[in-house]
Scaffold this active site. Sequence first.
Site, PDB file in Angstrom:
ATOM      1  N   ARG A 104       0.892  -1.168   0.000  1.00 37.50           N
ATOM      2  CA  ARG A 104       0.000   0.000   0.000  1.00 37.50           C
ATOM      3  C   ARG A 104       0.926   1.213   0.000  1.00 37.50           C
ATOM      4  O   ARG A 104       1.644   1.459   0.981  1.00 37.50           O
ATOM      5  CB  ARG A 104      -0.893   0.008   1.238  1.00 37.50           C
ATOM      6  N   HIS A 131      -7.434   0.828  -6.404  1.00 39.51           N
ATOM      7  CA  HIS A 131      -7.647  -0.009  -5.212  1.00 39.51           C
ATOM      8  C   HIS A 131      -8.366  -1.293  -5.645  1.00 39.51           C
ATOM      9  O   HIS A 131      -9.527  -1.532  -5.309  1.00 39.51           O
ATOM     10  CB  HIS A 131      -8.481   0.775  -4.191  1.00 39.51           C
ATOM     11  N   GLN A 134     -10.291  -3.830  -3.200  1.00 38.72           N
ATOM     12  CA  GLN A 134     -11.600  -3.394  -2.707  1.00 38.72           C
ATOM     13  C   GLN A 134     -12.703  -3.795  -3.680  1.00 38.72           C
ATOM     14  O   GLN A 134     -13.813  -4.140  -3.286  1.00 38.72           O
ATOM     15  CB  GLN A 134     -11.607  -1.878  -2.495  1.00 38.72           C
ATOM     16  N   ASP A 219     -17.034   7.628  -1.659  1.00 40.58           N
ATOM     17  CA  ASP A 219     -15.777   7.506  -0.894  1.00 40.58           C
ATOM     18  C   ASP A 219     -15.549   8.852  -0.209  1.00 40.58           C
ATOM     19  O   ASP A 219     -16.231   9.842  -0.524  1.00 40.58           O
ATOM     20  CB  ASP A 219     -14.626   7.155  -1.867  1.00 40.58           C
ATOM     21  N   CYS A 259     -16.163   1.994   0.712  1.00 36.20           N
ATOM     22  CA  CYS A 259     -15.037   1.117   1.063  1.00 36.20           C
ATOM     23  C   CYS A 259     -14.635   1.239   2.530  1.00 36.20           C
ATOM     24  O   CYS A 259     -13.994   0.347   3.067  1.00 36.20           O
ATOM     25  CB  CYS A 259     -13.844   1.402   0.154  1.00 36.20           C
ATOM     26  N   ARG A 287     -13.571  -8.417   2.164  1.00 37.27           N
ATOM     27  CA  ARG A 287     -12.143  -8.242   1.870  1.00 37.27           C
ATOM     28  C   ARG A 287     -11.399  -9.535   2.219  1.00 37.27           C
ATOM     29  O   ARG A 287     -10.511  -9.968   1.493  1.00 37.27           O
ATOM     30  CB  ARG A 287     -11.561  -7.060   2.671  1.00 37.27           C
TER      31      ARG A 287
HETATM   32  N1  NVA Z   1      -9.805   6.876  -1.364  1.00 38.57           N
HETATM   33  C1  NVA Z   1      -9.463   6.406  -0.041  1.00 38.57           C
HETATM   34  C2  NVA Z   1      -9.708   4.940   0.082  1.00 38.57           C
HETATM   35  C3  NVA Z   1      -9.392   4.365   1.436  1.00 38.57           C
HETATM   36  C4  NVA Z   1      -9.591   2.894   1.524  1.00 38.57           C
HETATM   37  C5  NVA Z   1      -8.010   6.742   0.228  1.00 38.57           C
HETATM   38  O1  NVA Z   1      -7.188   6.603  -0.696  1.00 38.57           O
HETATM   39  O2  NVA Z   1      -7.691   7.159   1.326  1.00 38.57           O
HETATM   40  N1   CP Z   2     -11.153   0.007   2.560  1.00 42.33           N
HETATM   41  C1   CP Z   2      -9.902  -0.121   2.965  1.00 42.33           C
HETATM   42  O1   CP Z   2      -8.980  -0.355   2.184  1.00 42.33           O
HETATM   43  O2   CP Z   2      -9.737   0.015   4.313  1.00 42.33           O
HETATM   44  P1   CP Z   2      -8.376   0.179   5.094  1.00 42.33           P
HETATM   45  O3   CP Z   2      -7.799   1.518   4.729  1.00 42.33           O
HETATM   46  O4   CP Z   2      -8.775   0.103   6.543  1.00 42.33           O
HETATM   47  O5   CP Z   2      -7.439  -0.934   4.718  1.00 42.33           O
END
Ligand code: NVA
Ligand code: CP
Length: 302
Positions: A104, A131, A134, A219, A259, A287
């Site tokens: 990540r 992502h 997800q 989101d 998500c 997930r």
């Molecule tokens: N768009 C959000 C998704 C988190 C799972 C982010 O990138 O923070």
């Molecule tokens: N939706 C998602 O990816 O959650 P986290 O940021 O908690 O991993």
Amino acid sequence: MSIKPRHFISLLDLTSDEFRFLIQRAIHLKNNRDPDYQPLKGRVLAMIFEKSSTRTRISFEAGMSHFGGSALFLSPRDTQLGRGEPLQDSARVISSMVDCIMLRTNSHATVTTFAQHSSVPVINGLTDVQHPCQLLADMQTYFEHRGDIKNKKVTWVGDGNNMCHSYIHAAMLLDFQLNIACPAGYEPSQEFVDAACGHIAFFDTVLGAAKDSDLIVTDVWASMGQEDEQRQRELAFENYQVNAEIMSAANKNALFMHCLPAHRGEEVSADVIDGVQSVIFDEAENRLHAQKALLEFLLCNQ
Ligand code: NVA
Ligand code: CP
């Protein structure tokens, strides 16, 4: 010459059939938990997190454990990655010791560069651009509640961000229509729009986009790393909340997805996210099941 590993950096690393297979496999694994089924016994997943996570970390760690393997949580703070060791070297070293690597990262290029130099499968656990994990869970959730999503109408509300990009890919692979309502200046990247040929449509209002939809998705207004833009985004996104009025424009049996983590009162009203059409906790749980299917697919199918 060594065989190139199969990575999962984008949903488009899968064919439509493979995506559908993973959804069905995830549903099967969820409903038929067998503690004796340990296809990843002794295998190790390294997880590199440049950003925070609850769902991604726990689902991968629990999934590896269910399958008889183990997972290592690696933060750049505690590894040489945070001290500038070249990605290429890190990828070669880490992949020589583990069976799979999930990252990540802030920048999508970090994952693609890492994958180029990894001798084991690399999984995208979220970047600024996509992502895909997800979407495995979201699509599993839709199939569980409503059956096949082919030819259904899905509405994306809000930021044309990593999640929106992966929804565009899902629309292409699973053949659904994606209506998009984004504030000006926050649209998805042109390369994703160009590739989506015929599967997406843009709307000026959320209400217009939501009309007759089977699924409404949104989101956060400010993603991880965009905390400094919170105020400016609150202004830009003020007409982009999913609330009861928006849900009533959709089909009666439409679902709501997010998500998570969510900000009630910003991108979604509390009555919608905590209401009967919301399937956010199934999405979150899935997930685990979807990524178990993915790990099995990447590591056991060679
Ligand atoms: N768009 C959000 C998704 C988190 C799972 C982010 O990138 O923070
Ligand atoms: N939706 C998602 O990816 O959650 P986290 O940021 O908690 O991993």
